[in-house]
Scaffold this active site. Sequence first.
Site, PDB file in Angstrom:
ATOM      1  N   GLU A  82       0.810  -1.215   0.000  1.00  7.93           N
ATOM      2  CA  GLU A  82       0.000   0.000   0.000  1.00  7.93           C
ATOM      3  C   GLU A  82       0.846   1.270   0.000  1.00  7.93           C
ATOM      4  OE1 GLU A  82      -2.802  -0.567  -0.749  1.00  7.93           O
ATOM      5  OE2 GLU A  82      -3.793  -2.133   0.418  1.00  7.93           O
ATOM      6  N   HIS A 101      -2.745   2.798   8.233  1.00  8.30           N
ATOM      7  CA  HIS A 101      -3.785   1.977   7.601  1.00  8.30           C
ATOM      8  C   HIS A 101      -3.972   0.723   8.441  1.00  8.30           C
ATOM      9  CE1 HIS A 101      -6.023  -0.553   4.975  1.00  8.30           C
ATOM     10  NE2 HIS A 101      -4.985  -1.246   4.534  1.00  8.30           N
ATOM     11  N   HIS A 103      -6.571  -2.833   9.561  1.00 11.33           N
ATOM     12  CA  HIS A 103      -7.657  -3.768   9.280  1.00 11.33           C
ATOM     13  C   HIS A 103      -8.403  -4.048  10.584  1.00 11.33           C
ATOM     14  CE1 HIS A 103      -5.524  -5.618   5.474  1.00 11.33           C
ATOM     15  NE2 HIS A 103      -5.702  -4.301   5.392  1.00 11.33           N
ATOM     16  N   TYR A 122     -21.451  12.782  18.078  1.00  9.45           N
ATOM     17  CA  TYR A 122     -20.773  14.013  17.681  1.00  9.45           C
ATOM     18  C   TYR A 122     -19.297  13.827  17.390  1.00  9.45           C
ATOM     19  CZ  TYR A 122     -18.540  14.735  22.271  1.00  9.45           C
ATOM     20  OH  TYR A 122     -17.756  14.608  23.385  1.00  9.45           O
ATOM     21  N   HIS A 164     -12.240  -3.668   3.122  1.00  8.32           N
ATOM     22  CA  HIS A 164     -10.798  -3.652   3.291  1.00  8.32           C
ATOM     23  C   HIS A 164     -10.367  -3.205   4.683  1.00  8.32           C
ATOM     24  CE1 HIS A 164      -6.709  -2.506   1.234  1.00  8.32           C
ATOM     25  NE2 HIS A 164      -6.533  -2.862   2.508  1.00  8.32           N
ATOM     26  N   TYR A 217     -10.484  22.886  19.574  1.00 11.62           N
ATOM     27  CA  TYR A 217     -10.356  21.779  20.527  1.00 11.62           C
ATOM     28  C   TYR A 217      -8.889  21.476  20.814  1.00 11.62           C
ATOM     29  CZ  TYR A 217     -11.164  17.133  22.543  1.00 11.62           C
ATOM     30  OH  TYR A 217     -11.208  16.049  23.367  1.00 11.62           O
TER      31      TYR A 217
END
Length: 227
Positions: A82, A101, A103, A122, A164, A217
């Site tokens: 990837e 990334h 899974h 929220y 994925h 924030y």
Amino acid sequence: MSAPAVRPAAVEAIPRQRLVDISRQLVGLGLNRGTSGNAGVRLGEHFLVTPSGVPAADLRPQDMVLLDFSGVVLGPGRPSSEWRLHRDVLAARPDVQAVIHTHSPFATSLACLGADLPPFHYMIAVAGGRTIRCAPYALFGTQTLSDRALVALEGRKACLLANHGMIALGRDLDEALALSIEVESLCEMYWRASQIGAPVILSDEEMDEVIERFQHYGRRNGEAETQ
């Protein structure tokens, strides 16, 4: 006498170790298993990404793979399949320094439905918008997957990848990790709420208020809202 030039290996040492640490944290937190998932970080005009097919427990700093933004590997090792995701996100988003990334089970389960995560809570706004989008399915490791992920990430810091997994972005690896944890938690809450009934969805106006509040924030010197 001028200070000696910093060797590239020294510049890379800390991010290489951080990628090892983050990869192990992802497994420890249950966000990845085995060799699934990957992480990458910007390094000036290059980027580092975790290698292909190496379990997190076996990773070493020297295993991290250095690439340039044309996709050329600058040293030993085979990058994650990837790597295009990391390259394209970092190239398109100067505000982003790190990409994770995963899974993770709940995010991946919802991604298998191929639908955006709606504003049932929220905290969806933590990813930068009213929803957490789901990019349409594409074969792993392909340019098509990267292209579709970039569209889903427009104006966002996280997205699902259909059938994925999930992607989270950050100003550094710690921020990307925190967002990965938050998105997985939101997916779990949505899944649990859906077992009882249809979750109540917040309106665009309600979410826009949250997004505006999140602009400040976490800031210090009296500017922050903490909850």
